[in-house]
Design a protein around this motif. Structure first.
Motif, PDB file in Angstrom:
ATOM      1  N   GLN B  41      12.088 -70.920  -0.654  1.00 61.30           N
ATOM      2  CA  GLN B  41      11.161 -72.461  -0.763  1.00 61.30           C
ATOM      3  C   GLN B  41      12.133 -73.154  -1.130  1.00 61.30           C
ATOM      4  O   GLN B  41      12.987 -73.281  -1.995  1.00 61.30           O
ATOM      5  N   ASP B 213       8.895 -77.538   0.027  1.00 58.85           N
ATOM      6  CA  ASP B 213       7.732 -76.896  -0.090  1.00 58.85           C
ATOM      7  C   ASP B 213       6.433 -76.990  -0.645  1.00 58.85           C
ATOM      8  O   ASP B 213       5.320 -77.069  -0.477  1.00 58.85           O
ATOM      9  N   ARG B 214       7.169 -77.217  -2.142  1.00 54.69           N
ATOM     10  CA  ARG B 214       6.259 -77.043  -3.386  1.00 54.69           C
ATOM     11  C   ARG B 214       6.821 -78.210  -3.649  1.00 54.69           C
ATOM     12  O   ARG B 214       7.545 -77.893  -4.184  1.00 54.69           O
ATOM     13  N   GLU B 228       1.091 -78.548  -2.388  1.00 51.91           N
ATOM     14  CA  GLU B 228       1.886 -78.672  -1.393  1.00 51.91           C
ATOM     15  C   GLU B 228       1.982 -80.352  -1.436  1.00 51.91           C
ATOM     16  O   GLU B 228       1.596 -80.820  -1.197  1.00 51.91           O
TER      17      GLU B 228
END
Ligand SMILES: Nc1ncnc2c1ncn2[C@@H]1O[C@H](COP(=O)(O)OP(=O)(O)O)[C@@H](O)[C@H]1O
Ligand SMILES: [Mg+2]
Lengths: 266, 317
Positions: B41, B213-214, B228
């Motif tokens: 991630q 992504d986050r 997100e």
């Protein structure tokens, strides 16, 4: 496993030393000035010290001086490393942090030995190295004296936050360590209080061992036995490494690196 | 019913932290943070200056001991096996970790040795990474002569030389101008595309974190929201309207019935607008022409999200 990181620190120290030509030149010039100016001057006043000409008596002292200054300056680059950020590279590497202290001590000792060897070559060319020199003992003395000097430097570095107070370090560490040793006069000839200080100064034993090695096996110039010198130097080095590692392993040691921008204003 | 076979116990998160707290005397720099970041991630830890981002990263990276709480990198407990953990991670510090007196190559050689890499491996990877970051021609230049952007890029190369599974980037764009900030983001993108490593990045330029992504917002060491980036921004609306006026109260009273709540900053009011169609806003602009001294409509970004959250308002207009 640990060999490459240690090699990294040694290589960097040597590269930097060779690049800083003035540091190297002054490391050679300083002891020669002492020997030629002070040695000749005092020599005419004092004459002989413990049965040998004063200038010869001074040889181990000036070699010790080169090691002391060389090792101290190299060990103090640890403070520069903290300030400049290179230490960040080292603390995030996958090795226990006491190895950083050991690597820095070894690299400072290496710098000191290289400078001392260079000086010995110069002194030999000038005819100052006695034929009676015990080279095996000299090698040992160079090794453990430079380690002890590096230990003094590392201790100082671990209690120092910035190089702003470099002058203070000169005045309150390097000069006293040098003057209050047997470098310039036999320890036994010092006034009592100074003699007492010289006896607890580990550097005294380094110079003493150099005297054993360089002034002939029957010399009267040395103050302690070889065994005493060797044991004190080795014990002190180990102690210095232990204390510096302990100082270094506390996380507050990283504060100067972490808090330049966000930290509390100092 | 049988749950689908994603077994959390056999594929541990790349980074996980539970109940992370760091106190400095009376100050609580990090205040009960939980993080669970899956492998691969691209995670953004966002917050203003002093919110505890650096302290968090240093706790995750074994350099600062948490007052309480636990950190794992993969399945390694960081406080029990700091050296093993450090082998898995790369950390690019907020401030440079380079020796300015050495050349680019000498710095990387030094870093390679520290990670116990054979000289040939470290030489090859340095060459590849410098190529990736368009810096091949700087190889034998002293670091002093590099621009700020180049130096930061070199710091990143240094941080990934040992091919870590997890890369921490603490404010990689701080102090750089806009073109250089964009370049650093491009480099990070290339690096991720090539290695697939887990990246945790912090920044206080919140709006630039949209490629993550986050993201997770922290304030005074506490998590305030996460999600997100696109979803968070979408929740806020389609447009942000910035209006300046001398008499803000009257203007606010005029617009609020149509646009709802607003944020005030100095003499500027920020409204949200939920529709793609701008005709309603155009109409309102005409209606309030005598009040407004400036009128700007733009897309919302993560900085807006943070401002609305911080003001304690619901994201949904
Ligand atoms: N070693 C420390 N001693 C005292 N205060 C600290 C220390 N480290 C961090 N702080 C304080 O903790 C807070 C968070 O700092 P930091 O993690 O650097 O924030 P950020 O990286 O988000 O800007 C700040 O108020 C900072 O002054
Ligand atoms: Mg920070």
């Amino acid at each position: 496993m640990i060999a490459r990181p240690i090699y990294a620190v040694l290589e960097r120290e040597v590269v930097r030393m060779l690049r800083q030509k003035t540091r190297l030149v002054s490391a050679m010039v300083r002891p020669l000035i002492w020997l030629l100016v002070i040695g000749t001057g005092f020599g005419t006043v004092i004459g002989e010290s413990r049965g040998i000409p004063y200038q010869s008596f001074l040889i181990p002292g000036v070699i010790g001086m080169t090691m002391l200054f060389g090792a101290m300056l190299a060990a103090l680059t640890t403070v520069y490393d903290k300030e400049s950020g290179v230490m960040r590279m080292m603390i995030i590497a996958p090795l226990p942090h006491f190895w950083i202290v050991i690597a820095k001590v070894l690299s400072a000792a290496l710098a000191a030995i290289l400078q001392a060897l260079l000086l010995i070559v110069l002194l030999a060319l000038l005819g100052f190295i006695s034929a009676e020199t015990d080279f095996a003992l000299l090698a040992l003395a160079l090794l453990i004296t430079s380690l002890a000097c590096a230990g003094i430097g590392m201790l100082t570095a671990s209690f120092t936050r910035t190089l702003d107070n470099f002058a203070a370090i000169m005045n309150f560490v390097i000069f006293p360590v040098f003057f209050l040793s047997g470098s310039l006069y036999p320890v036994q000839n010092l006034p009592e209080i100074l003699r007492w200080i010289a006896t607890i100064n580990p550097y005294t034993y380094g110079v003493d061992l150099l005297k054993h090695a360089m002034l002939g096996s029957t010399t009267m110039a040395a103050d302690f036995s070889r065994l005493t010198d060797i044991s004190v130097l080795i014990s002190f080095t180990l102690l210095a490494i232990a204390i510096s590692s302990w100082r270094f392993s506390r996380e507050t040691a990283y504060e100067p690196m972490i808090h330049r921008l966000t930290g509390p204003k100092r | 019913m049988i749950a689908p076979a994603i077994d959390q116990t056999t594929t541990p998160a790349a980074i996980s932290a539970a109940g992370l707290v760091k106190r400095y005397g009376a100050l609580t720099a990090v205040d009960g943070l939980d993080l669970e970041i899956p492998a691969g991630q691209f995670f953004g830890l966002l917050g203003p200056n002093g919110s505890g981002k650096t302290t968090t990263i240093h706790m995750l990276a074994t350099l600062v001991r948490p007052s309480t709480g636990r950190v794992r990198i993969g399945d390694i407990d960081v406080s029990q096996h700091p050296v093993l953990a450090r082998r898995q991670i790369g950390l690019v510090f907020q401030e440079s970790a380079l020796d300015r007196t050495l050349t680019v190559r000498e710095n990387l050689r030094f870093a390679g040795w520290l990670y116990n890499l054979p000289a040939a491996v470290s030489e090859r990877r340095s060459a590849e990474l410098l190529e990736l970051f368009d810096m091949t021609d700087r190889r034998d230049k002293p670091v002093v002569t590099l621009s700020g952007g180049m130096r930061r890029a070199l710091d990143i190369v240094r941080g990934v030389l040992h091919e870590p599974r997890v890369l921490f980037l603490d404010e990689p764009t701080i102090g750089l101008d806009l073109p250089n900030r964009r370049r650093i983001w491009r480099f990070i993108e290339r690096l991720r595309a090539r290695t697939g490593m887990t990246v945790l990045l912090t920044t206080h330029y919140l709006e630039e974190a949209s490629p993550c992504d986050r993201v997770c917002f922290i304030r005074k060491g506490k998590l305030v929201d996460e999600g997100e980036p696109a979803a968070l921004v979408d929740k806020l609306g389609r447009h942000i309207l910035e209006v300046e006026a001398d008499d803000l109260d009257t203007l606010k009273a005029r617009l609020a019935p149509k646009l709802g709540d607003c944020l005030i900053d100095g003499d500027t009011a920020f409204f949200r607008h939920g529709e793609e169609d701008l005709s309603e806003l155009a109409q309102l602009q005409t209606d309030t022409a005598e009040l407004a001294t400036a009128w700007r409509v733009r897309r919302p970004n993560l900085n807006d999200v943070f401002m609305w959250i911080s003001a304690g308002k619901e994201l949904r207009a």
